[in-house]
Design an enzyme around this catalytic site. Structure first.
Site, PDB file in Angstrom:
ATOM      1  N   ARG A 224       0.836  -1.354   0.180  1.00  0.00           N
ATOM      2  CA  ARG A 224       0.103   0.021   0.198  1.00  0.00           C
ATOM      3  C   ARG A 224       0.834   1.339   0.088  1.00  0.00           C
ATOM      4  O   ARG A 224       1.962   1.177   0.691  1.00  0.00           O
ATOM      5  CB  ARG A 224      -0.820   0.001   1.076  1.00  0.00           C
ATOM      6  CG  ARG A 224      -2.174  -0.674   1.125  1.00  0.00           C
ATOM      7  CD  ARG A 224      -3.073  -0.306   0.182  1.00  0.00           C
ATOM      8  NE  ARG A 224      -4.333  -1.250  -0.007  1.00  0.00           N
ATOM      9  CZ  ARG A 224      -4.417  -2.201  -0.766  1.00  0.00           C
ATOM     10  NH1 ARG A 224      -3.738  -2.483  -1.723  1.00  0.00           N
ATOM     11  NH2 ARG A 224      -5.592  -2.983  -0.838  1.00  0.00           N
TER      12      ARG A 224
ATOM     13  N   HIS B  97      -1.102  -0.007 -10.018  1.00  0.00           N
ATOM     14  CA  HIS B  97      -1.921  -0.969  -9.302  1.00  0.00           C
ATOM     15  C   HIS B  97      -2.547  -2.314  -9.751  1.00  0.00           C
ATOM     16  O   HIS B  97      -3.608  -2.712  -9.722  1.00  0.00           O
ATOM     17  CB  HIS B  97      -3.239  -0.325  -8.425  1.00  0.00           C
ATOM     18  CG  HIS B  97      -3.701  -1.105  -7.127  1.00  0.00           C
ATOM     19  ND1 HIS B  97      -4.080  -0.293  -6.026  1.00  0.00           N
ATOM     20  CD2 HIS B  97      -3.819  -2.632  -6.882  1.00  0.00           C
ATOM     21  CE1 HIS B  97      -4.493  -1.281  -4.985  1.00  0.00           C
ATOM     22  NE2 HIS B  97      -4.041  -2.219  -5.450  1.00  0.00           N
TER      23      HIS B  97
HETATM   24  P1  NAP Z   1      -2.167 -10.945   5.379  1.00  0.00           P
HETATM   25  O1  NAP Z   1      -2.234 -12.267   4.938  1.00  0.00           O
HETATM   26  O2  NAP Z   1      -3.116 -10.239   6.389  1.00  0.00           O
HETATM   27  O3  NAP Z   1      -0.654 -10.611   5.900  1.00  0.00           O
HETATM   28  C1  NAP Z   1      -0.200  -9.545   6.444  1.00  0.00           C
HETATM   29  C2  NAP Z   1       1.314  -9.890   6.824  1.00  0.00           C
HETATM   30  O4  NAP Z   1       1.742  -8.547   7.452  1.00  0.00           O
HETATM   31  C3  NAP Z   1       1.256 -10.609   8.195  1.00  0.00           C
HETATM   32  O5  NAP Z   1       2.306 -11.492   7.986  1.00  0.00           O
HETATM   33  C4  NAP Z   1       1.488  -9.767   9.255  1.00  0.00           C
HETATM   34  O6  NAP Z   1       1.892 -10.349  10.308  1.00  0.00           O
HETATM   35  C5  NAP Z   1       2.151  -8.800   8.854  1.00  0.00           C
HETATM   36  N1  NAP Z   1       1.826  -7.481   9.642  1.00  0.00           N
HETATM   37  C6  NAP Z   1       0.813  -6.910   9.668  1.00  0.00           C
HETATM   38  N2  NAP Z   1       1.089  -5.742  10.554  1.00  0.00           N
HETATM   39  C7  NAP Z   1       2.263  -5.820  10.811  1.00  0.00           C
HETATM   40  C8  NAP Z   1       2.972  -4.997  11.686  1.00  0.00           C
HETATM   41  N3  NAP Z   1       2.394  -3.841  12.358  1.00  0.00           N
HETATM   42  N4  NAP Z   1       4.258  -5.324  12.016  1.00  0.00           N
HETATM   43  C9  NAP Z   1       4.694  -6.660  11.426  1.00  0.00           C
HETATM   44  N5  NAP Z   1       4.187  -7.328  10.550  1.00  0.00           N
HETATM   45  C10 NAP Z   1       2.760  -6.946  10.419  1.00  0.00           C
HETATM   46  O7  NAP Z   1      -2.362 -10.089   3.985  1.00  0.00           O
HETATM   47  P2  NAP Z   1      -2.096 -10.471   2.620  1.00  0.00           P
HETATM   48  O8  NAP Z   1      -3.175 -11.329   1.880  1.00  0.00           O
HETATM   49  O9  NAP Z   1      -0.616 -11.059   2.494  1.00  0.00           O
HETATM   50  O10 NAP Z   1      -2.059  -9.029   1.806  1.00  0.00           O
HETATM   51  C11 NAP Z   1      -0.939  -7.958   2.110  1.00  0.00           C
HETATM   52  C12 NAP Z   1      -1.409  -6.827   1.293  1.00  0.00           C
HETATM   53  O11 NAP Z   1      -1.094  -6.661   0.210  1.00  0.00           O
HETATM   54  C13 NAP Z   1      -3.025  -6.311   1.601  1.00  0.00           C
HETATM   55  O12 NAP Z   1      -3.173  -5.756   2.785  1.00  0.00           O
HETATM   56  C14 NAP Z   1      -3.140  -5.299   0.483  1.00  0.00           C
HETATM   57  O13 NAP Z   1      -2.713  -4.031   1.058  1.00  0.00           O
HETATM   58  C15 NAP Z   1      -1.782  -5.551  -0.399  1.00  0.00           C
HETATM   59  N6  NAP Z   1      -2.384  -6.155  -1.902  1.00  0.00           N
HETATM   60  C16 NAP Z   1      -1.776  -5.488  -3.183  1.00  0.00           C
HETATM   61  C17 NAP Z   1      -2.319  -5.837  -4.087  1.00  0.00           C
HETATM   62  C18 NAP Z   1      -1.977  -5.165  -5.425  1.00  0.00           C
HETATM   63  O14 NAP Z   1      -2.426  -5.631  -6.476  1.00  0.00           O
HETATM   64  N7  NAP Z   1      -0.964  -4.303  -5.226  1.00  0.00           N
HETATM   65  C19 NAP Z   1      -3.142  -7.101  -4.473  1.00  0.00           C
HETATM   66  C20 NAP Z   1      -3.509  -7.766  -3.098  1.00  0.00           C
HETATM   67  C21 NAP Z   1      -3.240  -7.206  -1.735  1.00  0.00           C
HETATM   68  P3  NAP Z   1       1.290 -11.742  11.296  1.00  0.00           P
HETATM   69  O15 NAP Z   1       1.578 -12.782  10.125  1.00  0.00           O
HETATM   70  O16 NAP Z   1       2.203 -11.809  12.482  1.00  0.00           O
HETATM   71  O17 NAP Z   1      -0.003 -11.283  11.374  1.00  0.00           O
END
Ligand code: NAP
Length: 309
Positions: free
Chosen positions: A224, A272
């Site tokens: 993001r 994006h």
């Molecule tokens: P997810 O499964 O919720 O994983 C988030 C990861 O970030 C987890 O490992 C979490 O730790 C870690 N995290 C969250 N807050 C943290 C903090 N304060 N300190 C350290 N680590 C932290 O999310 P995801 O499905 O992988 O997606 C990640 C992000 O990708 C989405 O939120 C979205 O913004 C982005 N995204 C972008 C696109 C694009 O096209 N550009 C597409 C899809 C998604 P824990 O494992 O310990 O909970």
């Protein structure tokens, strides 16, 4: 009959109607799927940002709100939402992100631009190091970050990852906590940002964090825009401390034409597109969650409203 409201932008209806109907049928669910319902009749809401539903108060019978997006920052703080909220974890979305991240890591690792942009008769026989000699750090080891970290480790890169809770993964040095973040940054020849946007991650890549990166590090941000302090990044790019930033997400989208990122020689902008929700596989995830709800089983991928993701 289960009443499912499709609450996304109207133009999405055409994309999702058939895959959702197919997925419901495959799951043996009798669903009335519509883009409009009386709120008091709705059992589930399939949600995407910028749709018609912003006030969830009248949806008193609704058992869950099922997001079509992985990132839920636009809805997670909505005080009217008292129903369970599930974010999207989808095989197609994950595959797309692995491909985007692997492609852009390999571009910088191999120095591909040198040869694509330098077709000028100069024989540049510089051999890049092999992947084990390139350190890649992934911030965020969730559904997307962990899949990317594993894929990069499979390619042979020296991969570390950072998350809130401690993790273990073969081929990935897993770090957590404040001290873990500093270690992860200090070894990031290539830094990949796959954290969600929350209060705790806003501006996490600020001047201090940028100062910990190895000289000339490359940043890939498909997470993001708010994860990065843009002014600090531009200053680090201007003086070359950061060698390149490939950015897919921004504080304002579309990125305004006059934004410095567009013209900066050390920035690549992608609009994006790192990974899109894939209607076929995403619809099956939605259907599975409705099946679970109807069977009294726990929903998959529930958002923790306190931590914001
Ligand atoms: P997810 O499964 O919720 O994983 C988030 C990861 O970030 C987890 O490992 C979490 O730790 C870690 N995290 C969250 N807050 C943290 C903090 N304060 N300190 C350290 N680590 C932290 O999310 P995801 O499905 O992988 O997606 C990640 C992000 O990708 C989405 O939120 C979205 O913004 C982005 N995204 C972008 C696109 C694009 O096209 N550009 C597409 C899809 C998604 P824990 O494992 O310990 O909970």
């Amino acid at each position: 009959m289960i009443n499912v409201l499709f609450a996304a932008r109207p133009e999405r209806w055409e994309t999702y109607e058939t895959p959702l109907r197919r997925a419901f049928a495959e799951a043996g669910l009798e669903v009335d799927l519509r883009a409009e319902f009386a709120p008091s009749d709705v059992d589930y809401i399939v949600y995407a940002p910028n749709g018609a539903v912003q006030d969830f108060t009248p949806y008193r019978r609704c058992k869950a709100v099922l997001s079509l997006w992985a990132g839920v920052e636009s809805i997670v703080d909505n005080a009217t939402l008292t129903q369970p909220l599930a974010r999207l974890v989808d095989q197609g979305l994950t595959q797309g992100m692995v491909e985007w991240v692997s492609g852009h890591v390999l571009r910088h690792h191999l120095g591909i631009d040198r040869h694509i942009l330098g077709q000028d008769g100069v024989w540049r026989a510089e051999v890049p190091p092999l992947a084990p000699d390139r350190r890649v750090t992934v911030l965020g080891l969730g559904a997307l970050g962990m899949a990317c970290a594993r894929a990069l480790a499979d390619l042979g890169f020296d991969v570390s990852g950072w998350s809130r809770s401690p993790k273990e993964a073969e081929g990935v040095t897993c770090l957590s906590g404040a001290e873990g973040l500093d270690r992860a940054l200090a070894r990031a020849d290539i830094l990949v940002l796959l954290l969600p946007r929350t209060a705790a991650t806003d501006n996490i890549v600020d001047a201090r964090a940028l100062g910990l990166l190895p000289e000339g590090a490359v940043i890939l941000n498909p997470g993001r825009g708010q994860l990065i302090d843009d002014a600090a990044l531009l200053a680090a790019l201007d003086d070359g401390r950061v060698g390149h930033a490939t950015l897919d997400v921004f504080r304002t989208e579309p990125l305004p034409p006059e934004h410095r990122f567009w013209a900066h020689p050390r920035v690549t902008v992608t609009p994006h597109i790192a990974s899109e929700t894939r209607p076929g596989s995403a619809s099956r995830v939605i259907a599975e969650n409705i099946r679970r709800g109807e069977a009294g089983e726990a929903f998959l991928h529930l958002v923790d409203r306190d931590s914001g993701y």
